[in-house]
Design an enzyme around this catalytic site. Structure first.
Site, PDB file in Angstrom:
ATOM      1  N   LYS A   8      57.226  20.398  42.973  1.00  0.00           N
ATOM      2  CA  LYS A   8      57.889  20.389  41.875  1.00  0.00           C
ATOM      3  C   LYS A   8      55.744  19.775  41.187  1.00  0.00           C
ATOM      4  O   LYS A   8      55.890  20.315  40.076  1.00  0.00           O
ATOM      5  CB  LYS A   8      58.461  19.399  41.281  1.00  0.00           C
ATOM      6  CG  LYS A   8      59.745  20.551  41.404  1.00  0.00           C
ATOM      7  CD  LYS A   8      60.958  19.838  41.418  1.00  0.00           C
ATOM      8  CE  LYS A   8      62.106  20.659  42.246  1.00  0.00           C
ATOM      9  NZ  LYS A   8      63.882  20.147  42.097  1.00  0.00           N
ATOM     10  N   GLN A  26      65.671  14.325  41.122  1.00  0.00           N
ATOM     11  CA  GLN A  26      66.085  15.042  41.929  1.00  0.00           C
ATOM     12  C   GLN A  26      67.735  14.311  43.539  1.00  0.00           C
ATOM     13  O   GLN A  26      67.818  13.628  43.172  1.00  0.00           O
ATOM     14  CB  GLN A  26      65.478  14.638  43.222  1.00  0.00           C
ATOM     15  CG  GLN A  26      65.488  15.645  44.873  1.00  0.00           C
ATOM     16  CD  GLN A  26      64.523  16.983  44.615  1.00  0.00           C
ATOM     17  OE1 GLN A  26      64.374  17.801  43.281  1.00  0.00           O
ATOM     18  NE2 GLN A  26      65.711  18.298  44.964  1.00  0.00           N
ATOM     19  N   ASP A  30      66.455  19.629  33.993  1.00  0.00           N
ATOM     20  CA  ASP A  30      67.893  20.235  35.004  1.00  0.00           C
ATOM     21  C   ASP A  30      68.864  21.150  34.043  1.00  0.00           C
ATOM     22  O   ASP A  30      69.142  21.832  35.085  1.00  0.00           O
ATOM     23  CB  ASP A  30      67.933  19.285  36.077  1.00  0.00           C
ATOM     24  CG  ASP A  30      67.676  19.320  36.839  1.00  0.00           C
ATOM     25  OD1 ASP A  30      67.093  20.673  37.920  1.00  0.00           O
ATOM     26  OD2 ASP A  30      67.282  18.389  37.959  1.00  0.00           O
TER      27      ASP A  30
HETATM   28  N1  GUN Z   1      68.773  19.300  44.237  1.00  0.00           N
HETATM   29  C1  GUN Z   1      68.718  20.677  44.986  1.00  0.00           C
HETATM   30  N2  GUN Z   1      68.436  22.046  43.450  1.00  0.00           N
HETATM   31  C2  GUN Z   1      68.361  20.505  42.681  1.00  0.00           C
HETATM   32  C3  GUN Z   1      68.075  21.153  41.292  1.00  0.00           C
HETATM   33  O1  GUN Z   1      68.109  22.050  40.192  1.00  0.00           O
HETATM   34  N3  GUN Z   1      67.386  19.981  40.614  1.00  0.00           N
HETATM   35  C4  GUN Z   1      67.505  18.933  41.340  1.00  0.00           C
HETATM   36  N4  GUN Z   1      67.792  17.434  39.848  1.00  0.00           N
HETATM   37  N5  GUN Z   1      68.137  18.538  41.904  1.00  0.00           N
HETATM   38  C5  GUN Z   1      68.536  19.229  42.988  1.00  0.00           C
END
Ligand code: GUN
Length: 290
Positions: A54, A98, A121
């Site tokens: 990311k 995350q 998100d």
């Molecule tokens: N962990 C697995 N998928 C995601 C996601 O789409 N966003 C976040 N923040 N954590 C995750």
């Protein structure tokens, strides 16, 4: 194999190029550099890989990209204090925490502490509420990616019967809302649903997001259906497989996403789209058409 492959890598690459061009224009015209901050707590190996990707891809799109790494034993108060600082920082337009978080931290409390305008998100209840009501909030990344891939395979989805397998907050529920918004007739099925194979056989569009390797078999699929496989399951031999038995399904479906190279690359592509959108809204600028 009769199904058309829906290429997530190529779609993500094209989206990222459009985001990078829009970011360059925002910088040139308005001096605005969209800023994304990713927060990682602990040492989850998969999360470390995702966070690094990311960070790298946001940079590659010309964004201001930062990451905060907190130790496994960080407290909820420490994380909330960091979020308060990021909420107040005008250079940060998008914040992603995350998941999963270590057990001493209540993920819900953390998500609700985010400024909804920076919640790239789309997990804050303000954004999920907007998704199910009037729209206009930030849309969760993986569901948004599913819809972009679907639109490539089936530009006119209105009236189609869409079946979503799985009711998670990250994928199942939001993708059901988006399919409804695209005028599909939506069935949201899950582990307690009776006769899943029969429900799936009624689907013109099947979105599998259950996290169970190759659960969806070829005979579950309606001939010609569009199959979007959100599963990423690592097998003991190291191989990645989806929630759909790909070899069987691709003999029946009209179009299908592969794993890897389908939905996976779209998640970060949509995170970059959300960061750009969030930055424009925070500066009251019109949103670029992507
Ligand atoms: N962990 C697995 N998928 C995601 C996601 O789409 N966003 C976040 N923040 N954590 C995750």
């Amino acid at each position: 194999m009769s199904a058309t492959l829906i290429d997530g890598k190529a779609t993500a690459r094209e989206s990222n190029a459009r985001v990078a061009a829009a970011a360059a224009e925002l910088k040139a015209r308005h001096g605005l550099v969209p800023g994304l901050t990713v927060v990682l707590v602990g040492e989850n190996p998969a999360s470390k890989v995702y966070v690094a990707s990311k960070e790298r891809e946001a940079k590659a799109a010309g964004m201001h990209s930062t990451a905060h790494r907190l130790p496994e034993n960080a407290t909820q108060a420490e994380l909330l204090a960091l979020i308060a600082r990021l909420n107040a920082d005008p250079a940060v337009h998008g914040i992603l925490v995350q998941l999963p978080l270590p057990k001493q931290i209540d993920a819900n409390a953390v998500i609700e502490a985010l400024d909804p305008a920076k919640d790239v998100d789309g997990f804050h209840t303000v954004n999920t509420g907007r998704l199910w009501s009037t729209g206009g909030g930030l849309v969760p990344c993986t569901p948004q990616g599913c819809m972009l891939l679907l639109s490539r395979a089936l530009p006119r989805a209105a009236g189609a019967h869409a079946v979503v397998l799985g009711r998670s907050i990250i994928v199942g529920k939001p993708v059901a809302a988006l399919l409804l918004g695209a005028d599909c007739t939506v069935t949201l099925a899950h582990s307690k649903s009776r006769d899943l194979p029969a429900i799936c056989r009624g689907a013109d569009i099947l979105v599998a997001a259950v996290g169970r390797p190759e659960m969806v078999r070829g005979h579950w699929i309606k001939p010609g259906a569009v199959v979007i496989d959100v599963g990423i399951n690592r097998m003991s031999d190291g191989k990645l497989v989806g929630d759909v038995a790909f070899a069987e399904a691709s003999g029946v479906a009209g179009a299908i996403t592969p794993v890897p190279g389908g939905v996976g690359p779209m998640t970060i592509a949509c995170l970059l789209r959300n960061t750009l959108v969030a930055a424009c809204r925070q500066r009251s600028l019109p949103q670029p058409v992507l």
